[in-house]
Enzyme design. Structure first.
Site, short mmCIF file in Angstrom:
data_model
loop_
_atom_site.label_atom_id
_atom_site.label_comp_id
_atom_site.label_asym_id
_atom_site.label_seq_id
_atom_site.Cartn_x
_atom_site.Cartn_y
_atom_site.Cartn_z
N ALA A 232 3.93 23.08 -44.29
CA ALA A 232 4.13 22.54 -45.63
C ALA A 232 3.52 21.14 -45.72
O ALA A 232 2.40 20.96 -46.17
CB ALA A 232 5.61 22.52 -45.97
N ARG A 233 4.27 20.14 -45.24
CA ARG A 233 3.79 18.75 -45.25
C ARG A 233 4.37 18.02 -44.03
O ARG A 233 5.52 18.26 -43.62
CB ARG A 233 4.21 18.03 -46.53
CG ARG A 233 3.35 18.38 -47.74
CD ARG A 233 1.95 17.83 -47.61
NE ARG A 233 1.11 18.12 -48.76
CZ ARG A 233 0.30 19.16 -48.86
NH1 ARG A 233 0.26 20.05 -47.89
NH2 ARG A 233 -0.45 19.34 -49.93
N GLU A 266 2.70 17.40 -25.17
CA GLU A 266 3.90 18.24 -25.13
C GLU A 266 3.48 19.71 -25.19
O GLU A 266 3.00 20.19 -26.21
CB GLU A 266 4.82 17.90 -26.31
CG GLU A 266 6.02 18.82 -26.48
CD GLU A 266 6.81 19.01 -25.21
OE1 GLU A 266 6.81 20.14 -24.68
OE2 GLU A 266 7.42 18.02 -24.75
N HIS A 274 -4.49 21.05 -39.74
CA HIS A 274 -4.31 21.17 -41.19
C HIS A 274 -5.24 22.23 -41.79
O HIS A 274 -6.02 21.95 -42.70
CB HIS A 274 -4.54 19.82 -41.88
CG HIS A 274 -3.88 19.74 -43.23
ND1 HIS A 274 -3.98 18.65 -44.04
CD2 HIS A 274 -3.12 20.64 -43.92
CE1 HIS A 274 -3.32 18.86 -45.17
NE2 HIS A 274 -2.78 20.06 -45.11
#
Length: 390
Positions: A232-233, A266, A274
Site C-alpha cells: 500500500a504505502r 535482514e 515499488h
C-alpha cells in the site's frame, strides 16, 4: 480547445483518449486547463490561473497539494482500482515467496553453475531440496486491512485459493461492501484481525490516521510467526518496529514494496522496488481512467473519483447552457446564486448540488446562456470559489 499538460511517461492509450480537435496535449504547455501525471511532485510549483483539474494516473495523491488545490477550485482526481489487479497479483507472489523456499532455492540452483555432470547435479538437488521446503496457502488465514478496490480483489483471490479471509476496514463504503464476498469475516478492530491471521495484507491509503498503524504495539499482538505484507504505502508501517518484531521472532516475515535502510541485512524481509503497479496493463488502465475523468469534467462538469470534491453527475438538458460552481460548503451560497439568475431572468431547467467536507459543487442547466455580467456577479458571491460555463 482544452489544453492538457502531462508529466512523466503517460501511456499512449491514455493520451489517445483526447480528441485532437478538442484537446491540445503536451509536456510543455504553460497555461493548461488540466494536468495528467503520475509521480511528479506538484508541491511548491506555481499554479496557473487556468488550471481547473489534475488527474493522477494511480491511487496515491501524496505528490499533489490536494487541500490547497481544493480551496482554489481545482478538482483532483485519482484512479482507484485501475491498478488493482497488478497489486493483487503481486500480493499473491509475496505470499508465495514468503511461504515457499523459492528465493533461496533459486539462489542455490544458480550457485551450481560450475557443475557439468547432469546426474551428479540432480542427485545433489534431490539431497538438498529439503532445505527449501515450505508450506501451502490453502487452509491458512489471511487478514486484509482495507477492503476497497484492491483489498476486495485480494480477498476473492485468497478465497479461490482455499484460504480463510478476515477483513477490517472502519471506513468501508457502501460500494465496497457490495463488492465484498460474504465469505469474508469482518473484524471489529485491528488487534482482533492481527491475532488470528497467518498472513496480514495492508491496503489502506496514506493518511495521518494510518501513519504507523502497524507499530510496536500492534505487532506485539500479531499471531506468532505471521507474515506481514505491505503493498500500500510505506508510511503505514513503522520499519523500526518491524525489524524489532522480526528479530524477537514475533513476526515471521515482512514482504513489502518499499525498501528501507537496514532491510537488506535482514534475511526475513523481502523488499521490492515499488513495482506494485508496474505492469503495462496497469499503466494503461490508470492513464485511460485519468484521461476519461478529465474529459468528462472539462466537457460536462462531471466529477468522479475526486479526492477533494464530491462525486456529481447530471444528464445534459437538451439545448441548455450548463454552469458549474465550486464553493465553500456554507449555508446560503446556492440560494444567492439562484437569486442572481432569477434577477437576470435566466430560467433554471435542472440542477444538482453536492458537498464534501468543507467544499461544495453545483451543476445548473439554464434555458439561455447568461451574459458575462451575470457570470461575474455569480463569481462575486461570497464563498464562491470558481464558476465555469461548460
Amino acid at each position: 480547445m482544452f489544453k492538457i499538460k502531462t508529466y512523466n511517461a503517460i501511456s499512449v492509450k491514455g493520451l489517445e483518449r483526447f480528441a485532437r480537435d478538442k484537446f491540445e496535449v503536451g509536456s510543455s504547455i504553460e497555461q493548461p486547463d488540466a494536468i495528467l501525471l503520475r509521480s511528479h511532485k506538484l508541491q511548491g510549483e506555481p499554479v496557473p490561473d487556468s488550471l481547473l483539474a489534475v488527474a493522477r494516473a494511480g491511487a496515491g495523491v501524496n505528490n499533489i497539494p490536494v487541500d490547497d488545490y481544493g480551496k482554489q477550485g481545482i478538482v483532483v482526481f485519482n484512479t482507484p482500482g485501475a491498478n488493482a489487479n497488478a497489486v493483487k497479483e503481486l500480493v499473491l507472489a509475496g505470499m508465495l515467496l514468503a511461504t515457499r523456499g523459492i528465493l533461496p532455492g533459486i539462489a542455490y540452483a544458480q550457485s551450481l553453475g560450475d557443475m557439468t555432470d547432469s546426474a551428479a547435479m540432480h542427485a545433489l538437488l534431490e539431497k538438498e531440496k529439503a532445505r527449501f521446503a515450505g508450506g501451502e496457502l490453502r487452509g491458512k488465514t489471511l487478514g486484509i486491512v482495507g477492503l476497497g478496490a484492491i483489498g476486495s480483489m485480494v480477498a476473492d483471490m485468497a478465497l479461490a485459493l482455499g484460504m480463510k479471509v478476515l477483513g477490517f476496514d472502519p471506513a468501508l463504503s457502501i460500494d465496497a461492501a457490495w463488492r465484498l464476498s460474504n465469505a469474508v469475516q469482518r473484524m471489529e478492530n485491528l488487534p482482533a484481525l492481527l491475532g488470528r491471521s497467518d498472513y496480514v495484507s495492508l491496503h489502506v491509503p496514506a493518511l495521518d490516521a494510518t501513519r504507523h498503524m502497524i507499530n510496536a504495539q500492534a505487532l506485539a499482538g500479531i499471531k506468532p510467526g505471521a507474515v506481514l505484507l505491505n503493498f500500500a504505502r510505506e508510511s503505514i508501517v513503522d520499519p523500526a518496529a518491524v525489524l524489532a518484531a522480526l528479530q524477537s521472532g514475533r513476526l515471521g516475515r515482512y514482504v513489502c514494496d518499499f525498501p528501507e535502510p537496514g532491510f537488506a541485512q535482514e534475511p526475513r524481509i523481502i523488499a521490492l522496488p515499488h513495482i506494485g503497479a508496474s505492469t503495462e496493463e496497469s499503466e494503461e488502465n490508470c492513464a485511460v481512467m485519468g484521461a476519461d475523468q478529465l474529459i468528462d469534467f472539462l466537457e460536462n462538469g462531471h466529477i468522479s473519483n475526486s479526492v477533494n470534491y464530491p462525486a456529481i453527475r447530471m444528464d445534459r438538458t437538451p439545448g441548455a447552457t450548463r454552469i458549474t460552481i465550486a464553493n465553500d460548503n456554507v449555508a446560503g451560497v446556492l440560494g444567492h446564486v439562484l437569486g442572481v439568475l432569477a434577477d437576470a431572468q435566466v430560467n433554471v431547467l435542472d440542477m444538482s448540488n453536492r458537498s464534501r467536507d468543507a467544499l461544495a459543487y453545483n451543476i445548473i442547466d439554464v434555458e439561455s446562456a447568461p451574459d458575462g455580467k451575470v457570470i461575474e456577479t455569480i463569481r462575486d458571491v461570497g464563498n464562491v470559489i470558481r464558476v465555469r460555463v461548460v
